[in-house]
Design a protein around this motif. Structure first.
Motif, PDB file in Angstrom:
ATOM      1  N   UNK A 291       0.805  -1.218   0.000  1.00 45.62           N
ATOM      2  CA  UNK A 291       0.000   0.000   0.000  1.00 45.62           C
ATOM      3  C   UNK A 291       0.838   1.268   0.000  1.00 45.62           C
ATOM      4  N   UNK A 293       3.601   1.538  -1.969  1.00 47.80           N
ATOM      5  CA  UNK A 293       4.325   1.646  -3.238  1.00 47.80           C
ATOM      6  C   UNK A 293       3.739   2.760  -4.086  1.00 47.80           C
TER       7      UNK A 293
ATOM      8  N   UNK B  12       8.914  19.810 -12.567  1.00 50.76           N
ATOM      9  CA  UNK B  12       8.896  18.479 -11.952  1.00 50.76           C
ATOM     10  C   UNK B  12       8.035  18.382 -10.690  1.00 50.76           C
ATOM     11  N   UNK B 133      -1.180   4.147  -8.360  1.00 48.29           N
ATOM     12  CA  UNK B 133      -0.248   3.368  -7.547  1.00 48.29           C
ATOM     13  C   UNK B 133      -0.936   3.009  -6.227  1.00 48.29           C
ATOM     14  N   UNK B 134      -0.454   1.941  -5.584  1.00 44.13           N
ATOM     15  CA  UNK B 134      -1.054   1.574  -4.294  1.00 44.13           C
ATOM     16  C   UNK B 134      -1.034   2.736  -3.305  1.00 44.13           C
ATOM     17  N   UNK B 135       0.068   3.480  -3.282  1.00 46.25           N
ATOM     18  CA  UNK B 135       0.162   4.589  -2.328  1.00 46.25           C
ATOM     19  C   UNK B 135      -0.873   5.657  -2.654  1.00 46.25           C
ATOM     20  N   UNK B 138      -4.098   4.495  -1.358  1.00 44.79           N
ATOM     21  CA  UNK B 138      -4.313   4.602   0.094  1.00 44.79           C
ATOM     22  C   UNK B 138      -4.530   6.049   0.522  1.00 44.79           C
ATOM     23  N   UNK B 154       1.504  10.240 -14.070  1.00 46.60           N
ATOM     24  CA  UNK B 154       2.526   9.224 -14.304  1.00 46.60           C
ATOM     25  C   UNK B 154       2.401   8.653 -15.705  1.00 46.60           C
ATOM     26  N   UNK B 158      -1.072   7.192 -15.123  1.00 45.47           N
ATOM     27  CA  UNK B 158      -1.135   6.585 -13.796  1.00 45.47           C
ATOM     28  C   UNK B 158      -1.194   7.677 -12.714  1.00 45.47           C
ATOM     29  N   UNK B 160      -0.338   9.030  -9.282  1.00 52.31           N
ATOM     30  CA  UNK B 160       0.721   8.797  -8.307  1.00 52.31           C
ATOM     31  C   UNK B 160       0.402   9.599  -7.046  1.00 52.31           C
ATOM     32  N   UNK B 161       1.177   9.311  -6.005  1.00 53.49           N
ATOM     33  CA  UNK B 161       0.925   9.974  -4.724  1.00 53.49           C
ATOM     34  C   UNK B 161       0.895  11.492  -4.891  1.00 53.49           C
ATOM     35  N   UNK B 162       1.804  12.021  -5.711  1.00 52.00           N
ATOM     36  CA  UNK B 162       1.894  13.474  -5.866  1.00 52.00           C
ATOM     37  C   UNK B 162       0.588  14.048  -6.414  1.00 52.00           C
ATOM     38  N   UNK B 328      12.413  19.157   6.325  1.00 56.76           N
ATOM     39  CA  UNK B 328      12.531  19.030   4.871  1.00 56.76           C
ATOM     40  C   UNK B 328      12.393  20.413   4.236  1.00 56.76           C
ATOM     41  N   UNK B 330      12.364  21.396   1.420  1.00 53.24           N
ATOM     42  CA  UNK B 330      11.547  21.526   0.210  1.00 53.24           C
ATOM     43  C   UNK B 330      10.140  22.041   0.526  1.00 53.24           C
TER      44      UNK B 330
END
Lengths: 336, 436
Positions: A291, A293, B12, B133-135, B138, B154, B158, B160-162, B328, B330
């Motif tokens: 989860x 990834x 990016x 993605x799985x992340x 979630x 992605x 796809x 993605x988390x971002x 961080x 950033x």
């Protein structure tokens, strides 16, 4: 902060560290014997045994005839009768000749006799490519043996671990297969004095990072670390995990890293298909870390090819630093 | 069918961008290739050209953050009926379809509807095979977001988390941002309009203001939030304060005037010291106390950083100090620094804070020790701290008695409520839902 005095930073080569471990074992435990082709006065194909025969005599540092199957059979028998043999192959490739003894005897006897006996056998396998020794003397076959319940399979990547894991292997009541990368034999590093053990089944985090997990074995750990240095200057922060043990694999260390970074690259020299990295990937995919990834898992492994003799081709068929750099850049930028 | 104009990804790390200026009025005709709008991101401003010709309709408001991949306007063809703005859903399985790029740069043919149909949602939206993605899945699940409403950046579209995080942030900033109205009293106090249950009173740290709670507010939703601004901070009057005790009394007076029976209290840094002091004297009105990287538990404090922040006159000098606040760096984008600098442009505010800094932290030391107050606390209390805090050492937390819970976050600096707001929110919800 502990206030212990810092240990003396004594450096030995990987080969010297193994020799020191064997020396300590021979000196402290009369049950320990060394067996292998040319390990006596010749000192071993890679001079790992060195002059131990002069110190302990030919009863304990035994040259075996040029029959791996025969030698391995004697070693298994010796272990069954209470000795602690360390059997050296000249090249890990020759394990193919001794598979019956390793896979069908050493790994299974304990189970087939209801636990009445065990086989406290250590086997050492000089492994890997990079020496120009071509197809039959350059393979990385740790995954073959890693597939056999009853065996433990380790791949120390540093002199310190080479000594500590060999001593841990001797303490183990069951057969332990140690794959030593030939390129590492000359690598120098800090090795503590005296007797200590490095746990089997426990990976080492060689570098901490938060962007990408690189799980590597043996020589690939060093390539991964060198790539990670360069990646750090590009703002990609890699967690580099030295798997150290192929069987039993350290699930928790790998999963914790993947939960942190969300990105996994496996780097191993054995053939990519059905290899160590395939197992690491599947382990992650089957776990709760799935989860976390945020990109497909990437495996960098050996090509679908015997190791070529030509030095350039030999490099081309196993992962190199630029391959790791490219994979890490792509995975970190969400381009895979 | 109208052609979508989407917020492009121009760098990016970009999760969203703003239309700074439209070059075309609604209803106006644009030729493909003519400048359509200026985009502004945290890092850059650039011009975006029309990828097709048509009449511009439903343009997004200027200055509003829009996640990348989301439409900012539509281009209609002559004679096309102008209805409600079309609803866009995520591109799913885009790789099974022809390329979504409308036309090549070199194409001189006018764009016809057939070619542009391919990027329209109807073709993909119905599919339940969202690529994510799985992340990303979630995060979307935790935030109760529908993946079908998120555009993936992605490969093959796809998600993605971002992408999901961008959407979560955008939602926090706009659709469901907590609305505040001022309260009367000696200090500037803002109170959220909605919410049920026991209110949460927030006291910010030195050099900050009520807006610093924004990331955390999203995780307190459903509860009324009351934000107190310190004298000389935000919109509060620049009262003359000559000691920590005086400051503490000012906060207490403001608290006493609130129309509440009991409240959960949260304070950050100097606000943590003030919250502790308030809880010490008003324990009957306090249901729980949460101290985030609080002051008052040891002499050490990063004097140069406090002084640097209070004296900064421009973004260039403020930015490096803000980076010291977090683990961080950033997180401290140019946009963040700009926003933080905006209220500091007022020289009177800077002078008030510089004076307060010198009063409260002489020679870069915290002279007020609230350890005794902490030992006396008899309401549920906890301390949250980042282990990379470079302003106040987290080890001050170790002086807390055993009945006070410690939450130590690795990889987090002085501002857990900004750096890991969801984690801090989770802790608060656990406390509050338990206490109701």
């Amino acid at each position: 902060m502990s206030a212990e005095k810092s240990p003396e930073l004594r450096e030995l080569s990987y080969a010297e560290a193994i020799r020191e471990a064997m020396d300590i074992a021979l000196g402290s435990d009369p049950r320990v014997i060394l067996m292998g082709e040319d390990i006596g006065v010749y000192g071993g194909a890679f001079q790992v045994t060195g002059d131990l025969v002069h110190k302990y005599g030919t009863d304990r540092v035994m040259d075996t005839p040029i029959s791996e199957l025969g030698g391995a059979g004697v070693a298994v028998g010796a272990a069954l009768t209470g000795l602690r043999p360390i059997f050296e192959f000249q090249f890990s490739d020759f394990a193919a000749l001794a598979m019956e003894q390793i896979v069908n005897q050493a790994a299974k006897v304990r189970f087939m006799l209801g636990g009445a006996v065990s086989v406290p056998l250590v086997m050492r396998f000089p492994a890997g490519s990079g020496t120009g020794a071509a197809a039959q003397h350059s393979q990385s076959i740790e995954a073959w043996l890693g597939h056999v319940p009853g065996l433990k399979v380790v791949q120390p990547s540093t002199p310190e671990d080479a000594k500590g894991m060999l001593l841990a292997a001797l303490d183990d009541p069951d057969p332990v297969m140690i794959f030593e990368h030939k390129i590492l034999y000359k690598m120098k590093g800090h090795v503590p004095e005296g007797r200590y053990t490095t746990p089997i089944g426990k990976a080492a985090v060689r570098r901490e990072g938060k962007d990408v997990s690189i799980v590597a074995t043996s020589l690939m750990v060093h390539k991964a670390l060198s790539a990670a240095d360069q990646l750090a200057s590009e703002g990609i922060d890699c967690d580099v995990i030295d798997l150290r043990t192929v069987r039993p694999m350290d699930r928790e260390t790998v999963l914790a890293s993947v939960r942190k970074t969300g990105r996994l690259i496996c780097v191993y020299e054995g053939v990519k298909t059905l290899g160590v990295g395939a197992e690491v990937s599947a382990m992650v995919a089957e776990s709760d870390a799935f989860d976390f990834l945020d990109a497909p898992i990437v495996r960098l492994g050996g090509s679908e090819s015997p190791i070529p003799y030509n030095p350039e081709l030999e490099k081309a068929v196993v992962p190199q630093v630029p391959d790791i750099l490219e994979a890490a850049r792509n995975i970190a930028k969400g381009q895979i | 069918m109208p052609v979508e104009v989407i917020m492009p990804k121009v760098d990016m790390d970009m999760a969203s961008g703003k239309v700074a200026t439209w070059h075309v009025l609604p209803g106006e005709y644009v030729e493909k290739g003519t400048p359509l709008f200026d985009i502004e991101t945290d890092k850059a401003a650039m011009e975006v050209e029309a990828e097709a010709s048509g009449f511009l309709h439903h343009p997004a408001a200027e200055g509003v953050d829009i996640p990348i991949g989301q439409p900012v306007a539509w281009l209609y063809q002559e004679g096309e009926e102008l209805g409600e703005p079309p609803v866009r859903t995520a591109l799913a399985d885009a790789d099974d379809k022809p390329s979504p790029q409308p036309v090549s740069e070199t194409g001189s043919e006018p764009v016809c509807a057939d070619e542009t149909d391919e990027i329209l949602p109807q073709q993909f939206g119905a599919s339940d095979k969202v690529r994510a993605t799985p992340l990303a899945r979630s995060i979307a699940q935790d935030a109760a977001l529908e993946l079908t409403e998120i555009a993936g950046t992605g490969p093959r579209g796809r998600i993605q988390a971002i992408d999901v995080r961008g959407q979560v942030e955008a939602r926090l900033r706009h659709t469901s941002a907590v609305q505040f109205q001022p309260e009367s009293g000696p200090l500037n106090i803002s109170r959220s309009r909605d919410g049920a249950g026991m209110p949460v009173v927030l006291i910010h740290g030195f050099g900050s203001d009520a807006s610093s709670w924004k990331p955390l507010e999203a995780y307190l939703q459903g509860r009324p939030v009351i934000r107190i601004e310190l004298p000389g901070h935000g919109k509060s009057p620049k009262l003359r304060i000559d000691s920590f005790t005086e400051l503490s009394s000012a906060i207490r007076r403001a608290f006493d005037m609130l129309d509440i029976e009991r409240a959960h209290l949260v304070g950050h840094s100097l606000g943590g010291a003030l919250a502790l002091s308030l809880a010490d004297t008003r324990s009957k009105s306090i249901a729980s106390l949460t101290l985030i990287a609080p002051g008052g538990l040891g002499p050490e404090v990063n004097g140069p950083a406090l002084e640097g922040i209070s004296k900064s006159t421009r973004a260039e000098s403020l930015g490096p100090w803000l980076k010291v606040l977090v683990s961080d760096e950033k997180l401290i984008t140019d946009g963040y620094v700009k926003a933080a600098m905006a209220p500091r442009k007022d020289p009177a505010l800077r002078a008030a804070q510089a004076r307060l800094c010198d009063t409260l932290f002489p020679d870069g030391v915290q002279p007020f020790d609230l350890k005794a107050a902490l030992d006396r606390i008899d309401v549920p209390a906890r301390i949250i701290w980042g282990k990379q805090d470079a302003i106040i050492p987290w080890r001050h937390a170790l002086r807390a008695p055993g009945n006070i819970a410690l939450h130590l976050f690795d990889g987090v600096g002085h501002m857990p409520q900004f750096e890991v707001p969801s984690e801090v929110g989770k802790i608060l919800r656990q406390v509050y839902d338990g206490a109701s």
